[in-house]
Write an enzyme that holds these catalytic residues in place. Structure first.
Site, mmCIF file in Angstrom:
data_model
loop_
_atom_site.group_PDB
_atom_site.id
_atom_site.type_symbol
_atom_site.label_atom_id
_atom_site.label_comp_id
_atom_site.label_asym_id
_atom_site.label_seq_id
_atom_site.Cartn_x
_atom_site.Cartn_y
_atom_site.Cartn_z
ATOM 1 N N LYS A 204 0.813 -1.215 0.000
ATOM 2 C CA LYS A 204 0.000 0.000 0.000
ATOM 3 C C LYS A 204 0.847 1.265 0.000
ATOM 4 O O LYS A 204 0.435 2.295 -0.551
ATOM 5 C CB LYS A 204 -0.957 -0.032 1.180
ATOM 6 C CG LYS A 204 -2.066 -1.070 1.005
ATOM 7 C CD LYS A 204 -3.030 -1.071 2.159
ATOM 8 C CE LYS A 204 -4.260 -1.930 1.836
ATOM 9 N NZ LYS A 204 -3.929 -3.255 1.336
ATOM 10 N N LYS B 186 -1.926 1.864 9.502
ATOM 11 C CA LYS B 186 -2.217 0.811 8.531
ATOM 12 C C LYS B 186 -0.959 0.038 8.169
ATOM 13 O O LYS B 186 0.120 0.618 7.998
ATOM 14 C CB LYS B 186 -2.790 1.412 7.237
ATOM 15 C CG LYS B 186 -4.192 1.971 7.359
ATOM 16 C CD LYS B 186 -4.678 2.396 5.994
ATOM 17 C CE LYS B 186 -6.123 2.834 6.013
ATOM 18 N NZ LYS B 186 -6.597 3.214 4.655
ATOM 19 N N ARG C 243 -8.226 -7.881 -8.900
ATOM 20 C CA ARG C 243 -9.011 -9.101 -9.117
ATOM 21 C C ARG C 243 -10.466 -8.722 -9.342
ATOM 22 O O ARG C 243 -10.854 -7.562 -9.187
ATOM 23 C CB ARG C 243 -8.916 -10.003 -7.885
ATOM 24 C CG ARG C 243 -9.261 -9.242 -6.607
ATOM 25 C CD ARG C 243 -9.351 -10.111 -5.387
ATOM 26 N NE ARG C 243 -9.407 -9.341 -4.161
ATOM 27 C CZ ARG C 243 -10.455 -8.696 -3.698
ATOM 28 N NH1 ARG C 243 -11.582 -8.707 -4.391
ATOM 29 N NH2 ARG C 243 -10.416 -8.022 -2.565
#
Length: 478
Positions: free
Chosen positions: A116, A158, A292
Protein backbone atom coordinates in the site's frame (compact mmCIF):
# COMPACT_ATOMS: atom_id res chain seq x y z
CA UNK A 1 -9.48 -17.74 -26.63
CA UNK A 2 -8.24 -20.46 -24.27
CA UNK A 3 -9.34 -24.05 -24.78
CA UNK A 4 -9.20 -24.98 -21.08
CA UNK A 5 -9.11 -22.90 -17.87
CA UNK A 6 -8.42 -24.09 -14.35
CA UNK A 7 -10.53 -22.40 -11.66
CA UNK A 8 -8.38 -21.94 -8.56
CA UNK A 9 -11.18 -21.20 -6.13
CA UNK A 10 -14.38 -22.51 -4.60
CA UNK A 11 -17.94 -21.49 -3.75
CA UNK A 12 -20.02 -19.01 -5.68
CA UNK A 13 -17.11 -17.35 -7.48
CA UNK A 14 -15.90 -20.69 -8.83
CA UNK A 15 -19.37 -21.29 -10.28
CA UNK A 16 -19.44 -17.76 -11.68
CA UNK A 17 -16.18 -18.34 -13.56
CA UNK A 18 -17.27 -21.80 -14.74
CA UNK A 19 -20.45 -20.40 -16.25
CA UNK A 20 -18.58 -17.66 -18.09
CA UNK A 21 -16.14 -20.22 -19.50
CA UNK A 22 -18.96 -22.48 -20.64
CA UNK A 23 -20.68 -19.58 -22.42
CA UNK A 24 -17.44 -18.90 -24.31
CA UNK A 25 -16.91 -22.55 -25.21
CA UNK A 26 -13.96 -22.97 -22.85
CA UNK A 27 -13.52 -26.26 -20.99
CA UNK A 28 -13.00 -26.06 -17.24
CA UNK A 29 -10.98 -27.76 -14.55
CA UNK A 30 -12.18 -27.42 -10.95
CA UNK A 31 -9.78 -27.94 -8.08
CA UNK A 32 -11.22 -28.84 -4.71
CA UNK A 33 -10.38 -29.76 -1.16
CA UNK A 34 -11.72 -32.87 0.53
CA UNK A 35 -14.33 -30.66 2.23
CA UNK A 36 -15.71 -29.58 -1.16
CA UNK A 37 -15.85 -32.96 -2.89
CA UNK A 38 -19.61 -32.74 -3.45
CA UNK A 39 -19.70 -29.06 -4.37
CA UNK A 40 -21.61 -27.73 -7.35
CA UNK A 41 -18.50 -26.62 -9.24
CA UNK A 42 -17.01 -30.11 -8.96
CA UNK A 43 -20.18 -31.61 -10.39
CA UNK A 44 -20.43 -29.12 -13.26
CA UNK A 45 -16.80 -28.80 -14.35
CA UNK A 46 -15.47 -30.80 -17.27
CA UNK A 47 -12.72 -32.14 -15.01
CA UNK A 48 -12.06 -31.94 -11.28
CA UNK A 49 -8.87 -32.51 -9.31
CA UNK A 50 -8.58 -32.93 -5.57
CA UNK A 51 -5.65 -30.82 -4.38
CA UNK A 52 -5.62 -31.40 -0.62
CA UNK A 53 -7.47 -31.61 2.68
CA UNK A 54 -9.93 -29.08 4.03
CA UNK A 55 -7.24 -26.82 5.46
CA UNK A 56 -6.88 -23.98 2.96
CA UNK A 57 -3.11 -23.76 3.45
CA UNK A 58 -2.83 -27.29 2.08
CA UNK A 59 -5.38 -26.92 -0.72
CA UNK A 60 -6.62 -23.58 -2.07
CA UNK A 61 -3.45 -21.83 -0.94
CA UNK A 62 -1.21 -24.64 -2.16
CA UNK A 63 0.30 -23.11 -5.30
CA UNK A 64 2.30 -26.21 -6.20
CA UNK A 65 -0.76 -28.47 -6.10
CA UNK A 66 -2.79 -26.05 -8.22
CA UNK A 67 -0.08 -25.68 -10.85
CA UNK A 68 0.43 -29.44 -10.98
CA UNK A 69 -3.32 -29.93 -11.51
CA UNK A 70 -3.23 -27.44 -14.37
CA UNK A 71 -0.26 -29.12 -16.02
CA UNK A 72 -1.72 -32.60 -15.59
CA UNK A 73 -5.07 -31.63 -17.17
CA UNK A 74 -3.62 -29.50 -19.96
CA UNK A 75 -5.16 -26.23 -18.76
CA UNK A 76 -3.72 -23.16 -20.44
CA UNK A 77 -4.79 -20.55 -17.93
CA UNK A 78 -5.69 -20.16 -14.25
CA UNK A 79 -8.55 -17.98 -13.02
CA UNK A 80 -8.01 -17.22 -9.31
CA UNK A 81 -11.42 -15.66 -8.51
CA UNK A 82 -11.19 -13.50 -5.38
CA UNK A 83 -9.48 -14.24 -2.07
CA UNK A 84 -7.01 -17.11 -1.66
CA UNK A 85 -4.24 -16.62 -4.27
CA UNK A 86 -6.00 -14.04 -6.42
CA UNK A 87 -3.63 -11.21 -5.49
CA UNK A 88 -0.53 -13.27 -4.81
CA UNK A 89 2.20 -12.02 -7.14
CA UNK A 90 4.37 -15.03 -6.37
CA UNK A 91 1.60 -17.38 -7.51
CA UNK A 92 1.13 -15.38 -10.71
CA UNK A 93 4.86 -15.65 -11.37
CA UNK A 94 4.84 -19.40 -10.68
CA UNK A 95 2.03 -19.76 -13.21
CA UNK A 96 4.06 -17.86 -15.81
CA UNK A 97 7.16 -19.95 -15.11
CA UNK A 98 5.08 -23.06 -15.84
CA UNK A 99 3.62 -21.78 -19.10
CA UNK A 100 0.25 -20.90 -17.60
CA UNK A 101 -1.60 -17.63 -18.14
CA UNK A 102 -2.62 -16.07 -14.83
CA UNK A 103 -5.91 -14.25 -15.41
CA UNK A 104 -4.99 -10.98 -13.80
CA UNK A 105 -2.35 -8.24 -13.95
CA UNK A 106 1.36 -8.96 -14.44
CA UNK A 107 3.17 -10.16 -11.30
CA UNK A 108 5.26 -6.98 -11.14
CA UNK A 109 2.14 -4.79 -11.08
CA UNK A 110 0.44 -7.01 -8.49
CA UNK A 111 3.52 -6.94 -6.30
CA UNK A 112 3.72 -3.16 -6.36
CA UNK A 113 0.01 -2.61 -5.75
CA UNK A 114 -0.15 -5.11 -2.89
CA UNK A 115 2.27 -2.85 -1.03
CA UNK A 116 0.00 0.00 0.00
CA UNK A 117 2.88 2.39 0.59
CA UNK A 118 4.19 1.81 -2.94
CA UNK A 119 0.68 2.07 -4.39
CA UNK A 120 0.15 5.40 -2.61
CA UNK A 121 3.40 6.76 -4.00
CA UNK A 122 2.46 5.69 -7.53
CA UNK A 123 -1.00 7.20 -7.28
CA UNK A 124 0.37 10.48 -5.97
CA UNK A 125 2.64 10.65 -9.03
CA UNK A 126 -0.42 9.98 -11.19
CA UNK A 127 -2.15 12.97 -9.60
CA UNK A 128 -4.66 11.13 -7.40
CA UNK A 129 -5.45 12.81 -4.07
CA UNK A 130 -4.39 10.90 -0.94
CA UNK A 131 -5.75 11.19 2.60
CA UNK A 132 -3.52 13.48 4.70
CA UNK A 133 -0.71 11.42 6.20
CA UNK A 134 2.57 9.71 5.40
CA UNK A 135 3.39 8.46 1.95
CA UNK A 136 6.42 6.53 3.14
CA UNK A 137 6.28 3.90 5.87
CA UNK A 138 7.21 4.99 9.38
CA UNK A 139 10.11 3.22 11.11
CA UNK A 140 9.49 4.58 14.62
CA UNK A 141 6.59 5.45 16.89
CA UNK A 142 8.05 8.92 17.28
CA UNK A 143 7.84 9.55 13.55
CA UNK A 144 4.28 8.23 13.55
CA UNK A 145 3.42 10.66 16.35
CA UNK A 146 4.91 13.55 14.36
CA UNK A 147 2.78 12.71 11.31
CA UNK A 148 -0.32 12.30 13.49
CA UNK A 149 0.27 15.70 15.07
CA UNK A 150 0.57 17.26 11.61
CA UNK A 151 -2.66 15.81 10.18
CA UNK A 152 -4.70 15.82 13.39
CA UNK A 153 -6.59 13.11 15.26
CA UNK A 154 -8.21 10.68 14.82
CA UNK A 155 -5.66 8.82 12.71
CA UNK A 156 -5.46 5.26 11.44
CA UNK A 157 -2.31 3.14 11.54
CA UNK A 158 -2.22 0.81 8.53
CA UNK A 159 -0.03 -2.11 7.53
CA UNK A 160 1.69 -1.54 4.20
CA UNK A 161 1.04 -5.17 3.29
CA UNK A 162 -2.47 -5.29 4.78
CA UNK A 163 -5.58 -6.59 3.15
CA UNK A 164 -9.05 -7.98 3.78
CA UNK A 165 -9.72 -5.42 6.50
CA UNK A 166 -6.77 -6.56 8.60
CA UNK A 167 -3.78 -4.56 9.79
CA UNK A 168 -5.58 -1.34 10.75
CA UNK A 169 -5.92 0.48 14.08
CA UNK A 170 -7.84 3.71 14.65
CA UNK A 171 -6.30 6.08 17.21
CA UNK A 172 -8.29 8.93 18.76
CA UNK A 173 -5.75 10.46 21.15
CA UNK A 174 -1.97 11.02 21.17
CA UNK A 175 -1.49 8.94 24.29
CA UNK A 176 -2.87 5.87 22.55
CA UNK A 177 -0.61 6.08 19.50
CA UNK A 178 2.58 4.35 20.76
CA UNK A 179 0.67 1.25 21.81
CA UNK A 180 -1.41 1.21 18.61
CA UNK A 181 1.72 1.60 16.51
CA UNK A 182 3.43 -1.32 18.25
CA UNK A 183 0.32 -3.50 18.15
CA UNK A 184 -0.32 -2.87 14.46
CA UNK A 185 3.30 -3.63 13.55
CA UNK A 186 3.20 -6.88 15.52
CA UNK A 187 -0.11 -7.90 13.94
CA UNK A 188 1.17 -7.06 10.47
CA UNK A 189 4.30 -9.12 11.00
CA UNK A 190 2.24 -12.09 12.17
CA UNK A 191 -0.33 -11.86 9.38
CA UNK A 192 1.77 -10.74 6.42
CA UNK A 193 5.40 -11.26 7.38
CA UNK A 194 5.91 -7.51 6.95
CA UNK A 195 5.74 -5.06 9.87
CA UNK A 196 5.90 -1.78 7.93
CA UNK A 197 3.11 0.69 8.70
CA UNK A 198 2.04 4.19 7.74
CA UNK A 199 -0.35 6.73 9.27
CA UNK A 200 -3.28 8.59 7.70
CA UNK A 201 -5.88 10.98 8.97
CA UNK A 202 -8.94 8.85 9.81
CA UNK A 203 -11.88 10.21 7.86
CA UNK A 204 -14.94 9.89 10.05
CA UNK A 205 -18.30 9.73 8.30
CA UNK A 206 -16.59 9.04 4.99
CA UNK A 207 -18.10 7.04 2.18
CA UNK A 208 -16.37 4.08 0.56
CA UNK A 209 -16.69 4.59 -3.19
CA UNK A 210 -14.96 2.43 -5.76
CA UNK A 211 -14.54 2.37 -9.53
CA UNK A 212 -14.51 -0.73 -11.73
CA UNK A 213 -11.89 -0.62 -14.50
CA UNK A 214 -10.95 -2.84 -17.45
CA UNK A 215 -7.55 -2.54 -19.14
CA UNK A 216 -5.95 -4.56 -21.93
CA UNK A 217 -2.32 -5.29 -22.66
CA UNK A 218 -2.09 -2.52 -25.24
CA UNK A 219 -2.48 0.39 -22.87
CA UNK A 220 -6.21 0.90 -23.42
CA UNK A 221 -8.73 1.04 -20.62
CA UNK A 222 -12.24 2.03 -19.61
CA UNK A 223 -13.99 2.68 -16.34
CA UNK A 224 -17.45 1.28 -15.67
CA UNK A 225 -18.65 3.87 -13.18
CA UNK A 226 -18.89 3.92 -9.40
CA UNK A 227 -20.08 1.61 -6.66
CA UNK A 228 -20.80 2.52 -3.05
CA UNK A 229 -19.62 -0.03 -0.49
CA UNK A 230 -19.97 2.02 2.69
CA UNK A 231 -22.20 -0.52 4.45
CA UNK A 232 -19.45 -2.56 6.06
CA UNK A 233 -18.38 -3.99 9.37
CA UNK A 234 -14.72 -4.22 10.32
CA UNK A 235 -13.87 -3.12 6.78
CA UNK A 236 -15.87 -6.03 5.31
CA UNK A 237 -18.76 -5.11 3.03
CA UNK A 238 -22.38 -6.13 3.55
CA UNK A 239 -24.38 -4.13 0.98
CA UNK A 240 -23.14 -2.60 -2.26
CA UNK A 241 -24.83 -0.51 -4.91
CA UNK A 242 -24.10 1.04 -8.30
CA UNK A 243 -23.90 3.85 -9.06
CA UNK A 244 -22.90 5.49 -5.79
CA UNK A 245 -26.01 7.40 -4.62
CA UNK A 246 -26.16 11.11 -3.78
CA UNK A 247 -22.79 11.75 -5.39
CA UNK A 248 -22.75 14.85 -7.62
CA UNK A 249 -22.30 13.88 -11.25
CA UNK A 250 -19.16 15.99 -11.59
CA UNK A 251 -17.59 14.33 -8.55
CA UNK A 252 -18.48 10.84 -9.78
CA UNK A 253 -16.95 11.64 -13.16
CA UNK A 254 -13.78 13.01 -11.54
CA UNK A 255 -13.40 9.89 -9.38
CA UNK A 256 -13.88 7.57 -12.34
CA UNK A 257 -11.42 9.47 -14.53
CA UNK A 258 -8.84 9.55 -11.74
CA UNK A 259 -9.22 5.81 -11.20
CA UNK A 260 -8.61 5.03 -14.86
CA UNK A 261 -5.66 7.41 -15.00
CA UNK A 262 -4.11 5.71 -11.99
CA UNK A 263 -4.34 2.14 -13.30
CA UNK A 264 -3.08 3.07 -16.75
CA UNK A 265 -0.13 4.81 -15.13
CA UNK A 266 1.02 1.56 -13.49
CA UNK A 267 0.46 -0.72 -16.51
CA UNK A 268 -2.54 -2.54 -15.06
CA UNK A 269 -4.27 -5.20 -17.18
CA UNK A 270 -7.50 -7.10 -16.62
CA UNK A 271 -10.39 -6.29 -14.30
CA UNK A 272 -9.59 -4.23 -11.23
CA UNK A 273 -11.11 -1.89 -8.71
CA UNK A 274 -9.81 1.44 -7.47
CA UNK A 275 -11.14 2.34 -4.03
CA UNK A 276 -11.60 5.80 -2.56
CA UNK A 277 -12.86 7.48 0.58
CA UNK A 278 -15.19 10.43 -0.02
CA UNK A 279 -15.56 12.92 2.83
CA UNK A 280 -18.60 14.98 3.79
CA UNK A 281 -17.47 17.79 1.45
CA UNK A 282 -17.38 15.33 -1.50
CA UNK A 283 -13.58 15.42 -1.61
CA UNK A 284 -12.21 12.03 -2.63
CA UNK A 285 -9.02 10.32 -1.46
CA UNK A 286 -7.29 7.27 -2.94
CA UNK A 287 -7.43 4.17 -0.75
CA UNK A 288 -6.15 1.14 -2.69
CA UNK A 289 -6.34 -0.88 -5.91
CA UNK A 290 -7.65 -4.45 -6.00
CA UNK A 291 -6.15 -6.62 -8.72
CA UNK A 292 -9.01 -9.10 -9.12
CA UNK A 293 -12.70 -9.51 -9.68
CA UNK A 294 -14.65 -8.10 -6.72
CA UNK A 295 -17.37 -9.89 -4.78
CA UNK A 296 -19.71 -7.04 -5.69
CA UNK A 297 -19.07 -7.12 -9.45
CA UNK A 298 -22.70 -8.13 -10.25
CA UNK A 299 -24.03 -4.61 -9.56
CA UNK A 300 -21.72 -3.15 -12.19
CA UNK A 301 -22.70 -5.87 -14.65
CA UNK A 302 -26.38 -5.15 -14.06
CA UNK A 303 -26.16 -1.42 -14.79
CA UNK A 304 -23.79 -1.72 -17.76
CA UNK A 305 -24.74 -5.04 -19.37
CA UNK A 306 -21.03 -5.95 -19.51
CA UNK A 307 -19.94 -9.42 -18.38
CA UNK A 308 -16.77 -8.73 -16.41
CA UNK A 309 -15.58 -12.34 -16.32
CA UNK A 310 -15.98 -12.62 -20.09
CA UNK A 311 -13.83 -9.51 -20.42
CA UNK A 312 -11.22 -10.91 -18.01
CA UNK A 313 -10.91 -14.02 -20.16
CA UNK A 314 -10.65 -12.11 -23.42
CA UNK A 315 -8.04 -9.69 -22.06
CA UNK A 316 -5.95 -12.53 -20.60
CA UNK A 317 -6.10 -14.27 -23.98
CA UNK A 318 -4.55 -11.21 -25.61
CA UNK A 319 -7.70 -9.80 -27.19
CA UNK A 320 -7.70 -5.97 -27.39
CA UNK A 321 -10.32 -4.27 -25.23
CA UNK A 322 -13.64 -4.81 -26.93
CA UNK A 323 -15.15 -1.43 -26.00
CA UNK A 324 -14.41 2.26 -25.82
CA UNK A 325 -15.40 4.59 -23.01
CA UNK A 326 -18.29 5.91 -25.13
CA UNK A 327 -19.65 2.35 -25.32
CA UNK A 328 -20.09 2.19 -21.52
CA UNK A 329 -23.57 3.50 -20.77
CA UNK A 330 -24.72 2.72 -17.23
CA UNK A 331 -28.47 2.62 -16.76
CA UNK A 332 -30.61 2.29 -13.65
CA UNK A 333 -29.60 1.21 -10.16
CA UNK A 334 -28.39 -2.16 -8.87
CA UNK A 335 -28.09 -3.16 -5.21
CA UNK A 336 -26.49 -6.31 -3.80
CA UNK A 337 -26.32 -7.85 -0.36
CA UNK A 338 -24.16 -10.74 0.79
CA UNK A 339 -25.88 -13.63 2.48
CA UNK A 340 -23.49 -15.09 5.02
CA UNK A 341 -24.01 -17.96 7.42
CA UNK A 342 -23.43 -15.84 10.50
CA UNK A 343 -25.39 -14.72 13.56
CA UNK A 344 -25.66 -10.93 13.85
CA UNK A 345 -26.86 -11.25 17.45
CA UNK A 346 -23.58 -12.94 18.42
CA UNK A 347 -21.14 -10.55 16.83
CA UNK A 348 -21.62 -12.09 13.37
CA UNK A 349 -20.12 -15.35 14.56
CA UNK A 350 -20.15 -18.07 11.87
CA UNK A 351 -22.90 -20.67 12.24
CA UNK A 352 -21.88 -23.60 10.04
CA UNK A 353 -24.25 -26.49 9.53
CA UNK A 354 -26.43 -28.46 7.16
CA UNK A 355 -28.97 -26.56 5.04
CA UNK A 356 -32.21 -28.48 5.30
CA UNK A 357 -33.97 -25.68 3.41
CA UNK A 358 -32.46 -23.53 0.71
CA UNK A 359 -34.84 -21.74 -1.64
CA UNK A 360 -33.39 -18.59 -3.27
CA UNK A 361 -35.66 -15.79 -4.48
CA UNK A 362 -36.63 -15.21 -8.10
CA UNK A 363 -38.64 -12.67 -10.02
CA UNK A 364 -37.83 -9.89 -12.46
CA UNK A 365 -34.39 -8.28 -12.41
CA UNK A 366 -33.27 -10.46 -9.51
CA UNK A 367 -29.93 -12.29 -9.58
CA UNK A 368 -28.68 -14.82 -7.03
CA UNK A 369 -25.08 -16.03 -7.16
CA UNK A 370 -24.71 -19.03 -4.87
CA UNK A 371 -23.25 -22.49 -4.45
CA UNK A 372 -25.85 -23.48 -1.85
CA UNK A 373 -28.57 -26.12 -2.20
CA UNK A 374 -30.78 -28.20 0.10
CA UNK A 375 -28.58 -30.69 1.92
CA UNK A 376 -25.41 -28.66 1.44
CA UNK A 377 -23.18 -28.53 4.51
CA UNK A 378 -21.64 -25.15 5.24
CA UNK A 379 -18.36 -26.08 6.90
CA UNK A 380 -16.18 -24.12 9.30
CA UNK A 381 -13.12 -24.06 7.10
CA UNK A 382 -13.71 -21.12 4.77
CA UNK A 383 -15.38 -17.76 4.38
CA UNK A 384 -19.05 -17.91 5.37
CA UNK A 385 -20.38 -16.23 2.21
CA UNK A 386 -23.19 -18.43 0.93
CA UNK A 387 -25.00 -16.26 -1.60
CA UNK A 388 -25.26 -12.82 -3.11
CA UNK A 389 -28.63 -11.31 -3.95
CA UNK A 390 -28.52 -8.48 -6.49
CA UNK A 391 -31.42 -6.60 -8.03
CA UNK A 392 -31.83 -3.94 -10.71
CA UNK A 393 -34.45 -1.24 -11.19
CA UNK A 394 -34.67 1.97 -13.20
CA UNK A 395 -34.51 4.01 -9.99
CA UNK A 396 -33.09 3.47 -6.51
CA UNK A 397 -36.26 3.37 -4.42
CA UNK A 398 -37.69 0.53 -6.49
CA UNK A 399 -34.35 -1.28 -6.38
CA UNK A 400 -34.36 -1.19 -2.56
CA UNK A 401 -37.97 -2.36 -2.45
CA UNK A 402 -37.13 -5.15 -4.87
CA UNK A 403 -34.21 -6.28 -2.70
CA UNK A 404 -36.45 -6.33 0.37
CA UNK A 405 -38.96 -8.44 -1.54
CA UNK A 406 -36.23 -10.83 -2.63
CA UNK A 407 -34.91 -11.22 0.92
CA UNK A 408 -38.43 -11.95 2.16
CA UNK A 409 -38.56 -14.84 -0.33
CA UNK A 410 -35.16 -16.29 0.59
CA UNK A 411 -35.77 -19.37 2.76
CA UNK A 412 -32.69 -20.82 4.44
CA UNK A 413 -32.79 -23.16 7.42
CA UNK A 414 -30.98 -25.90 9.22
CA UNK A 415 -29.94 -26.94 12.74
CA UNK A 416 -28.06 -24.06 14.30
CA UNK A 417 -27.81 -22.15 11.03
CA UNK A 418 -28.29 -18.40 11.20
CA UNK A 419 -27.80 -15.75 8.55
CA UNK A 420 -27.53 -11.99 8.52
CA UNK A 421 -30.56 -11.21 6.35
CA UNK A 422 -32.40 -9.78 9.39
CA UNK A 423 -29.55 -7.32 9.84
CA UNK A 424 -29.55 -6.41 6.15
CA UNK A 425 -33.26 -5.65 6.51
CA UNK A 426 -32.35 -3.18 9.26
CA UNK A 427 -29.95 -1.50 6.88
CA UNK A 428 -32.59 -1.29 4.16
CA UNK A 429 -35.09 0.19 6.64
CA UNK A 430 -32.68 2.84 7.93
CA UNK A 431 -33.87 6.34 7.03
CA UNK A 432 -30.40 7.67 6.18
CA UNK A 433 -29.66 4.69 3.98
CA UNK A 434 -32.98 5.01 2.17
CA UNK A 435 -32.13 8.63 1.37
CA UNK A 436 -28.69 7.68 0.11
CA UNK A 437 -26.97 9.78 2.76
CA UNK A 438 -24.88 7.33 4.75
CA UNK A 439 -21.25 6.56 5.54
CA UNK A 440 -19.01 3.78 6.78
CA UNK A 441 -20.32 4.51 10.28
CA UNK A 442 -23.81 3.19 9.45
CA UNK A 443 -23.32 -0.38 10.62
CA UNK A 444 -21.70 0.61 13.91
CA UNK A 445 -24.62 2.95 14.57
CA UNK A 446 -27.12 0.17 13.94
CA UNK A 447 -25.17 -2.25 16.11
CA UNK A 448 -25.14 0.23 18.98
CA UNK A 449 -28.90 0.50 18.78
CA UNK A 450 -31.00 -2.17 20.44
CA UNK A 451 -32.00 -4.89 17.97
CA UNK A 452 -35.77 -4.81 17.38
CA UNK A 453 -37.60 -7.78 18.82
CA UNK A 454 -39.17 -8.67 15.49
CA UNK A 455 -35.73 -8.86 13.85
CA UNK A 456 -34.51 -11.22 16.56
CA UNK A 457 -37.55 -13.38 16.06
CA UNK A 458 -37.06 -13.34 12.31
CA UNK A 459 -33.49 -14.42 12.75
CA UNK A 460 -34.57 -17.42 14.82
CA UNK A 461 -37.50 -18.41 12.65
CA UNK A 462 -36.07 -17.94 9.16
CA UNK A 463 -32.32 -17.71 9.39
CA UNK A 464 -30.95 -16.04 6.27
CA UNK A 465 -28.77 -13.01 5.90
CA UNK A 466 -25.48 -11.45 4.99
CA UNK A 467 -22.39 -10.69 6.93
CA UNK A 468 -19.05 -9.04 7.09
CA UNK A 469 -16.37 -10.99 8.90
CA UNK A 470 -14.80 -14.03 7.22
CA UNK A 471 -15.26 -17.27 9.14
CA UNK A 472 -11.82 -18.41 8.04
CA UNK A 473 -8.65 -16.42 7.56
CA UNK A 474 -7.76 -17.82 4.19
CA UNK A 475 -10.37 -16.40 1.82
CA UNK A 476 -10.14 -12.72 2.59
CA UNK A 477 -12.49 -10.50 0.64
CA UNK A 478 -13.69 -6.95 0.61
Amino acid sequence: MFEKVLIANRGEIALRVLRACRELGVRTVAVYSSADADSAVVRLADEAVRIGPAEARRSYLNAAAIVEAARRTGAQAVHPGYGFLSEDADFAEICADNGLTFIGPPPSVMSALSDKATARAWMRRAGLPLPPGSVETLPTAQRAAEIAAEVGYPVIVKAAAGGGGRGMTVVHAPGDLPRAYARTRAAAQAAFGDDRVYVERYLTDARHVEVQVLCDGNGSGVHLGTRDCSVQRRHQKLVEEAPAPSLPAAVADSIARAALRGVLEVGFTGAGTVEFLVDDADRFHFLEINCRIQVEHPVTEMITGIDLVHEQLHIAAGVPLRMRQSDVRPHGVAVECRVNVEDPDRGFAPTPGRLDRFHPPGGPFTRVDTHGRPGYVVGPHYDSLLAKVAVWAPERELALDRLERALDEFDIGGPGVRTTIPFVRRVLDDAAFRKGHYSTGLVDRLLRAAAPADDAAAGAAAPTADGAVPSGPDQRRN
